[in-house]
Write a protein that holds these residues in place. Structure first.
Motif, PDB file in Angstrom:
ATOM      1  N   UNK A  10       0.826  -1.214   0.000  1.00 54.26           N
ATOM      2  CA  UNK A  10       0.000   0.000   0.000  1.00 54.26           C
ATOM      3  C   UNK A  10       0.860   1.263   0.000  1.00 54.26           C
ATOM      4  N   UNK A  11       1.896   1.284   0.831  1.00 51.64           N
ATOM      5  CA  UNK A  11       2.778   2.451   0.857  1.00 51.64           C
ATOM      6  C   UNK A  11       3.517   2.603  -0.460  1.00 51.64           C
ATOM      7  N   UNK A  12       3.987   1.501  -1.012  1.00 51.85           N
ATOM      8  CA  UNK A  12       4.686   1.539  -2.301  1.00 51.85           C
ATOM      9  C   UNK A  12       3.763   2.053  -3.404  1.00 51.85           C
ATOM     10  N   UNK A  13       2.510   1.605  -3.388  1.00 52.13           N
ATOM     11  CA  UNK A  13       1.544   2.058  -4.385  1.00 52.13           C
ATOM     12  C   UNK A  13       1.367   3.576  -4.298  1.00 52.13           C
ATOM     13  N   UNK A  14       1.197   4.092  -3.079  1.00 57.96           N
ATOM     14  CA  UNK A  14       1.053   5.531  -2.913  1.00 57.96           C
ATOM     15  C   UNK A  14       2.279   6.287  -3.382  1.00 57.96           C
ATOM     16  N   UNK A  15       3.469   5.749  -3.116  1.00 66.23           N
ATOM     17  CA  UNK A  15       4.701   6.395  -3.571  1.00 66.23           C
ATOM     18  C   UNK A  15       4.782   6.428  -5.094  1.00 66.23           C
ATOM     19  N   UNK A  16       4.266   5.394  -5.748  1.00 66.39           N
ATOM     20  CA  UNK A  16       4.225   5.376  -7.213  1.00 66.39           C
ATOM     21  C   UNK A  16       3.280   6.464  -7.722  1.00 66.39           C
ATOM     22  N   UNK A  17       2.116   6.591  -7.087  1.00 65.28           N
ATOM     23  CA  UNK A  17       1.156   7.625  -7.491  1.00 65.28           C
ATOM     24  C   UNK A  17       1.775   9.018  -7.357  1.00 65.28           C
ATOM     25  N   UNK A  18       2.578   9.232  -6.298  1.00 65.28           N
ATOM     26  CA  UNK A  18       3.205  10.528  -6.077  1.00 65.28           C
ATOM     27  C   UNK A  18       4.418  10.766  -6.967  1.00 65.28           C
ATOM     28  N   UNK A  19       4.914   9.713  -7.616  1.00 65.96           N
ATOM     29  CA  UNK A  19       6.114   9.843  -8.427  1.00 65.96           C
ATOM     30  C   UNK A  19       7.398   9.646  -7.658  1.00 65.96           C
ATOM     31  N   UNK A  20       7.306   9.118  -6.431  1.00 65.66           N
ATOM     32  CA  UNK A  20       8.497   8.884  -5.615  1.00 65.66           C
ATOM     33  C   UNK A  20       9.151   7.544  -5.932  1.00 65.66           C
ATOM     34  N   UNK A  21       8.395   6.619  -6.508  1.00 63.14           N
ATOM     35  CA  UNK A  21       8.884   5.293  -6.874  1.00 63.14           C
ATOM     36  C   UNK A  21       8.396   4.970  -8.281  1.00 63.14           C
ATOM     37  N   UNK A  22       9.234   4.308  -9.052  1.00 63.53           N
ATOM     38  CA  UNK A  22       8.854   3.923 -10.409  1.00 63.53           C
ATOM     39  C   UNK A  22       8.153   2.564 -10.401  1.00 63.53           C
ATOM     40  N   UNK A  23       7.079   2.405 -11.160  1.00 62.72           N
ATOM     41  CA  UNK A  23       6.470   1.073 -11.285  1.00 62.72           C
ATOM     42  C   UNK A  23       7.301   0.193 -12.202  1.00 62.72           C
ATOM     43  N   UNK A  24       7.164  -1.116 -12.055  1.00 60.50           N
ATOM     44  CA  UNK A  24       7.821  -2.037 -12.984  1.00 60.50           C
ATOM     45  C   UNK A  24       7.138  -2.015 -14.349  1.00 60.50           C
ATOM     46  N   UNK A  25       5.818  -1.893 -14.309  1.00 59.27           N
ATOM     47  CA  UNK A  25       5.016  -1.783 -15.534  1.00 59.27           C
ATOM     48  C   UNK A  25       3.887  -0.792 -15.281  1.00 59.27           C
ATOM     49  N   UNK A  26       3.317  -0.318 -16.369  1.00 57.03           N
ATOM     50  CA  UNK A  26       2.182   0.566 -16.256  1.00 57.03           C
ATOM     51  C   UNK A  26       2.578   2.031 -16.223  1.00 57.03           C
ATOM     52  N   UNK A  27       1.560   2.879 -16.050  1.00 55.78           N
ATOM     53  CA  UNK A  27       1.782   4.317 -16.150  1.00 55.78           C
ATOM     54  C   UNK A  27       0.875   5.060 -15.177  1.00 55.78           C
ATOM     55  N   UNK A  28       1.406   6.139 -14.607  1.00 55.35           N
ATOM     56  CA  UNK A  28       0.618   7.056 -13.793  1.00 55.35           C
ATOM     57  C   UNK A  28       0.667   8.422 -14.463  1.00 55.35           C
ATOM     58  N   UNK A  29      -0.489   8.939 -14.834  1.00 58.50           N
ATOM     59  CA  UNK A  29      -0.570  10.250 -15.476  1.00 58.50           C
ATOM     60  C   UNK A  29      -1.213  11.234 -14.495  1.00 58.50           C
ATOM     61  N   UNK A  30      -0.490  12.301 -14.174  1.00 59.25           N
ATOM     62  CA  UNK A  30      -0.985  13.315 -13.253  1.00 59.25           C
ATOM     63  C   UNK A  30      -1.530  14.501 -14.029  1.00 59.25           C
ATOM     64  N   UNK A  31      -2.532  15.167 -13.470  1.00 58.68           N
ATOM     65  CA  UNK A  31      -3.168  16.288 -14.159  1.00 58.68           C
ATOM     66  C   UNK A  31      -2.145  17.360 -14.511  1.00 58.68           C
ATOM     67  N   UNK A  32      -2.253  17.898 -15.704  1.00 60.56           N
ATOM     68  CA  UNK A  32      -1.328  18.938 -16.142  1.00 60.56           C
ATOM     69  C   UNK A  32      -1.643  20.240 -15.414  1.00 60.56           C
TER      70      UNK A  32
END
Length: 498
Positions: A320-342
């Protein structure tokens, strides 16, 4: 474990903790019988952890204490703190509120638990292992497996989730076999199954002759442990008696308010929140993350819109913490993409740390840390002061170092700092795990207000979103509109309704 049942495990008489002439803990008296349990409830900053440190003889200067402390019949003046140091591990043990303070970051998990068995563990268990490190490691592995931590044996503490670190610290402390254990928030940050395992372990230890002083905000745990219950407010015990009686018919107004504020009694706040608007703040497509051979989650698809509170749920260690860090851009996912509002600056994405001590420089006073933030981002200091006042935090706390305030106080200061930034998305990782029910309720009222506010002049009609990690199912039921579940199978799914 040989225990004299005719002698109290702990007797405290008029114990006070003072800073200069100011009393932080005021003339506390309590008794725990042999093989008994006393649970201490109270709000963050009420003096519960200070009381534990005074009993241990581990108060930092310039604090001092008065009164008397008797452990297993051996009575000493409270101010003679060093006289109790020789009891540590063998007759008296403390599991601190922050598991990271009880673990060596340079030592693997199995070795930390084994070290206690080998050096200060119960003689019967040392004999079972023939006094060898091999035997101690075998005992440690069995203990870890009993709490679902078998896969963590060869990891370092920094590789563990907060809940996993909590259980490892408990095992390392319990292995010493001291007949009296002080436990500060043993179920903090644990899901229902893990809380049940800790309760079973506490009951088993009590059955083996161990006495417990349990400091907690968890009313469920207080009720399940039974025994005696004491309630602390502003450094004094305001109510004390049999746990079942106090919980069923509290006499003091504060105790009644504390019980009424338990998350199980909260209304479904999300029903009264306005509909999300302003578009997606983050869009998550096919995100996956592993550490070595351990798959945390895979193929997670979700979006979080402004004005939403979305819970991230799953068992301890599900990422759960790792997932949140990926959403924030603090950790890179192995696959997939997170797009944040411009149109949103990086500072528009903020995190409330599970361990608030990690959010502050340890050797800089809190006031200076906050003033630096206000100056850097040209913020309004008076807004910070208003938020601190609303969370019942005295301004004088800011003149201390981070380790000189309680975990609950530091957690609220960290929250106030994040709210001052007016973020577009807050990732809140167990934001109220160190708080009593009354303060929890106040904090979530603040977070709900933040979610409803305009947060960006650059993005039209933007509203804040809250991505919430909590093990408390009742909090999720009350505040979250939707839920993202991790560890639910080969393909993690987004649940539309909490």
């Amino acid at each position: 474990m040989n225990v004299r049942t005719d002698t109290p495990a702990l007797a405290v008489e008029k114990l006070a903790v003072l800073h200069g002439e100011r009393a932080l803990v005021r003339e506390v008296s309590l008794t725990i019988p042999a093989c008994g349990v006393l649970t201490l409830l109270g709000e963050s900053g009420s003096g519960k952890s200070l009381l534990a440190q005074a009993i241990m003889g581990n108060l930092p200067p310039p604090l001092r204490c008065e009164g008397r402390v008797a452990i297993g019949g051996d009575q000493t003046p409270a101010f003679e703190q060093r006289s109790r140091h020789g009891l540590w591990g063998r007759r008296l043990a403390l599991l601190p509120q922050e598991p990271w303070l009880a673990l060596d970051p340079t030592m693997r998990v199995r070795e930390q638990v084994a070290e206690t068995y080998a050096l200060v563990g119960r003689s019967s268990e040392r004999a079972a292992g023939s006094g060898s490190w091999r035997g101690a490691r075998a005992l440690a592995e069995r203990a870890l497996a009993s709490l679902g931590l078998g896969d963590a044996a060869h990891k370092y503490p920094l590789m563990l989730s907060g809940g996993m670190a909590q259980r490892v610290a408990f095992l390392a402390t319990h292995a010493a076999g001291a007949p009296l254990m002080i436990i500060d928030e043993p179920t903090k940050g644990l899901d229902a199954d893990r809380r049940g395992e800790v309760l079973d372990l506490l009951r088993a230890a009590q059955g083996q002759g161990m006495s417990l002083l349990c400091i907690t905000h968890d009313i469920w745990l207080a009720r399940a442990l039974g025994g005696q219950l004491a309630v602390m407010l502003d450094g004094a015990l305001i109510e004390q008696g049999e746990a079942a009686q106090v919980l069923a018919a509290p006499r003091h107004d504060y105790t009644r308010r504390l019980l009424a504020a338990d998350p199980g009694n909260w209304p479904a706040w999300h029903d009264s929140m306005p509909a999300p608007r302003g578009g997606a703040i983050v869009q998550i497509d096919g995100v996956a993350k592993s550490f070595g051979r351990q798959v945390l989650f895979s193929d997670v698809d979700a979006q979080v819109a402004g004005g939403e509170i979305v819970a991230v749920s799953g068992p301890s260690g599900s990422g759960k913490t790792t997932f949140g860090n990926i959403v924030l851009g603090l950790t890179r996912p192995d696959r997939g993409r997170v797009q944040r509002a411009s149109g949103l600056a990086p500072a528009a994405f903020q995190k409330i740390q599970q361990d608030p001590g990690a959010a502050f420089a340890p050797r800089i006073r809190l006031r200076q840390s906050l003033q630096d933030l206000v100056q850097l981002h040209r913020l309004d200091w008076t807004q910070l002061e208003a938020t601190l006042e609303r969370m019942r935090l005295a301004p004088a706390l800011l003149d201390r170092l981070p380790h000189q305030v309680s975990g609950g106080e530091l957690q609220r200061i960290a929250l106030a700092r994040v709210l001052l930034m007016k973020p577009a998305l807050i990732f809140a990782d167990e934001p109220t795990s160190r708080l009593d029910p009354v303060t929890q309720q106040d904090v979530f009222a603040l977070l709900r207000e933040q979610v409803s506010e305009q947060v960006s002049e650059q993005v039209s009609d933007a509203r804040c979103a809250l991505l919430l990690v909590t093990h408390d199912a009742e909090i999720v039921r009350s505040v979250a509109q939707r839920r993202i579940t991790l560890g639910a199978g080969d393909r993690d799914r987004e649940a539309e309704n909490a």
